[in-house]
Design a protein around this motif. Structure first.
Motif, PDB file in Angstrom:
ATOM      1  N   GLY A   2     -10.447  -0.348  -3.018  1.00 18.92           N
ATOM      2  CA  GLY A   2      -9.144  -0.417  -2.379  1.00 18.92           C
ATOM      3  C   GLY A   2      -9.255  -1.030  -1.002  1.00 18.92           C
ATOM      4  N   CYS A   3      -8.121  -1.339  -0.436  1.00 17.01           N
ATOM      5  CA  CYS A   3      -8.066  -1.860   0.924  1.00 17.01           C
ATOM      6  C   CYS A   3      -7.340  -0.835   1.779  1.00 17.01           C
ATOM      7  N   MET A   4      -8.040  -0.356   2.816  1.00 15.86           N
ATOM      8  CA  MET A   4      -7.454   0.592   3.758  1.00 15.86           C
ATOM      9  C   MET A   4      -6.927  -0.158   4.960  1.00 15.86           C
ATOM     10  N   HIS A   5      -5.681   0.050   5.253  1.00 14.28           N
ATOM     11  CA  HIS A   5      -5.048  -0.517   6.439  1.00 14.28           C
ATOM     12  C   HIS A   5      -4.753   0.661   7.359  1.00 14.28           C
ATOM     13  N   ILE A   6      -5.511   0.776   8.437  1.00 12.11           N
ATOM     14  CA  ILE A   6      -5.281   1.862   9.382  1.00 12.11           C
ATOM     15  C   ILE A   6      -4.659   1.247  10.627  1.00 12.11           C
ATOM     16  N   GLU A   7      -3.442   1.631  10.905  1.00 13.22           N
ATOM     17  CA  GLU A   7      -2.729   1.070  12.046  1.00 13.22           C
ATOM     18  C   GLU A   7      -3.224   1.676  13.356  1.00 13.22           C
ATOM     19  N   GLU A   8      -2.723   1.112  14.449  1.00 16.90           N
ATOM     20  CA  GLU A   8      -3.050   1.591  15.788  1.00 16.90           C
ATOM     21  C   GLU A   8      -2.918   3.114  15.874  1.00 16.90           C
ATOM     22  N   ASN A   9      -3.913   3.771  16.498  1.00 18.92           N
ATOM     23  CA  ASN A   9      -3.955   5.221  16.651  1.00 18.92           C
ATOM     24  C   ASN A   9      -3.912   5.966  15.316  1.00 18.92           C
ATOM     25  N   GLY A  10      -4.476   5.334  14.290  1.00 22.71           N
ATOM     26  CA  GLY A  10      -4.491   5.943  12.966  1.00 22.71           C
ATOM     27  C   GLY A  10      -5.820   6.581  12.642  1.00 22.71           C
ATOM     28  N   GLU A  11      -5.799   7.388  11.586  1.00 25.66           N
ATOM     29  CA  GLU A  11      -7.043   8.021  11.163  1.00 25.66           C
ATOM     30  C   GLU A  11      -6.997   8.423   9.699  1.00 25.66           C
ATOM     31  N   VAL A  12      -8.197   8.463   9.120  1.00 26.48           N
ATOM     32  CA  VAL A  12      -8.416   9.082   7.822  1.00 26.48           C
ATOM     33  C   VAL A  12      -9.033  10.426   8.160  1.00 26.48           C
ATOM     34  N   GLY A  27       0.804  -1.216   0.000  1.00 26.73           N
ATOM     35  CA  GLY A  27       0.000   0.000   0.000  1.00 26.73           C
ATOM     36  C   GLY A  27       0.837   1.265   0.000  1.00 26.73           C
ATOM     37  N   LYS A  28       0.144   2.341  -0.281  1.00 27.45           N
ATOM     38  CA  LYS A  28       0.758   3.668  -0.283  1.00 27.45           C
ATOM     39  C   LYS A  28       0.428   4.358   1.034  1.00 27.45           C
ATOM     40  N   ASN A  29       1.432   4.958   1.663  1.00 30.19           N
ATOM     41  CA  ASN A  29       1.235   5.702   2.901  1.00 30.19           C
ATOM     42  C   ASN A  29       0.491   6.996   2.553  1.00 30.19           C
ATOM     43  N   ILE A  30      -0.705   7.165   3.105  1.00 33.81           N
ATOM     44  CA  ILE A  30      -1.543   8.324   2.812  1.00 33.81           C
ATOM     45  C   ILE A  30      -1.487   9.300   3.986  1.00 33.81           C
ATOM     46  N   GLN A  31      -1.177  10.562   3.684  1.00 29.23           N
ATOM     47  CA  GLN A  31      -1.123  11.592   4.715  1.00 29.23           C
ATOM     48  C   GLN A  31      -2.032  12.773   4.404  1.00 29.23           C
ATOM     49  N   ALA A  32      -2.764  12.699   3.284  1.00 33.42           N
ATOM     50  CA  ALA A  32      -3.676  13.773   2.908  1.00 33.42           C
ATOM     51  C   ALA A  32      -4.748  13.953   3.987  1.00 33.42           C
ATOM     52  N   PHE A  33      -5.268  15.157   4.131  1.00 31.93           N
ATOM     53  CA  PHE A  33      -6.330  15.485   5.086  1.00 31.93           C
ATOM     54  C   PHE A  33      -5.898  15.233   6.536  1.00 31.93           C
ATOM     55  N   ASN A  34      -4.605  15.356   6.829  1.00 29.88           N
ATOM     56  CA  ASN A  34      -4.060  15.084   8.162  1.00 29.88           C
ATOM     57  C   ASN A  34      -4.264  13.632   8.594  1.00 29.88           C
ATOM     58  N   SER A  35      -4.313  12.736   7.624  1.00 34.02           N
ATOM     59  CA  SER A  35      -4.413  11.309   7.934  1.00 34.02           C
ATOM     60  C   SER A  35      -3.077  10.823   8.471  1.00 34.02           C
ATOM     61  N   ASN A  36      -3.125   9.782   9.309  1.00 32.40           N
ATOM     62  CA  ASN A  36      -1.880   9.196   9.798  1.00 32.40           C
ATOM     63  C   ASN A  36      -2.064   7.707  10.025  1.00 32.40           C
ATOM     64  N   ASN A  37      -0.960   6.981   9.934  1.00 31.42           N
ATOM     65  CA  ASN A  37      -0.946   5.515  10.077  1.00 31.42           C
ATOM     66  C   ASN A  37      -1.936   4.855   9.118  1.00 31.42           C
ATOM     67  N   LEU A  38      -2.041   5.410   7.913  1.00 27.96           N
ATOM     68  CA  LEU A  38      -2.978   4.933   6.900  1.00 27.96           C
ATOM     69  C   LEU A  38      -2.218   4.469   5.661  1.00 27.96           C
ATOM     70  N   PHE A  39      -2.510   3.236   5.250  1.00 32.41           N
ATOM     71  CA  PHE A  39      -1.928   2.675   4.035  1.00 32.41           C
ATOM     72  C   PHE A  39      -3.066   2.196   3.144  1.00 32.41           C
ATOM     73  N   MET A  40      -3.040   2.591   1.877  1.00 32.05           N
ATOM     74  CA  MET A  40      -4.092   2.230   0.937  1.00 32.05           C
ATOM     75  C   MET A  40      -3.504   1.381  -0.180  1.00 32.05           C
ATOM     76  N   THR A  41      -4.109   0.215  -0.375  1.00 32.40           N
ATOM     77  CA  THR A  41      -3.706  -0.674  -1.456  1.00 32.40           C
ATOM     78  C   THR A  41      -4.815  -0.689  -2.493  1.00 32.40           C
TER      79      THR A  41
END
Length: 124
Positions: A37-47, A11-25
């Motif tokens: 797509g498949c969103m992988h949001i890690e611990e303490n992450g957000e879109v 996945g691609k590490n997404i940081q748009a819109f102040n997102s964090n710990n977010l990977f989109m495949t």
């Protein structure tokens, strides 16, 4: 038969819109404005808060978290639940423990699932 991989590592590490710990495949993109797509949001992450450009369906396949829509009320979401946002609806998703979700964006969706009453899963 073909076998594909949509793991977080691809996945691609997404940081748009102040997102964090977010990977989109990415899984699927067609010429009719349909994206999967498949969103992988890690611990303490957000879109982070953003506006849907077209209708979006978020299907939680693992984990739990919280979602918001235009009403700005935070609702608990977990494995086996889905959230639908209309085009132009402001929304965000966050998790403390991590979650994996399939995201479908399409101009035309005919949902065929049981709709839940929000208060049945709303956080106290």
């Amino acid at each position: 038969m073909r076998i594909y991989n949509f793991s977080k590592e691809l996945g691609k590490n997404i940081q748009a819109f102040n997102s964090n710990n977010l990977f989109m495949t990415r899984i699927l993109k067609d010429s009719d404005h349909t994206y999967v797509g498949c969103m992988h949001i890690e611990e303490n992450g957000e879109v982070g808060l953003h506006q849907a450009t077209i209708p979006q369906l978020l299907l939680i396949v693992n984990g739990e978290g919280w979602v918001k829509g235009n009403e700005r009320i935070e609702y608990r979401i977990q494995t086996g639940y889905a959230v639908f946002w209309e085009a132009e609806e402001w929304h965000e998703t966050r998790t403390d423990k991590g979650l994996t979700a399939i995201i479908i964006e399409s101009k035309s969706m005919n949902l065929d699932m049981k709709e839940e009453e929000w208060n049945s899963i709303q956080e106290d």
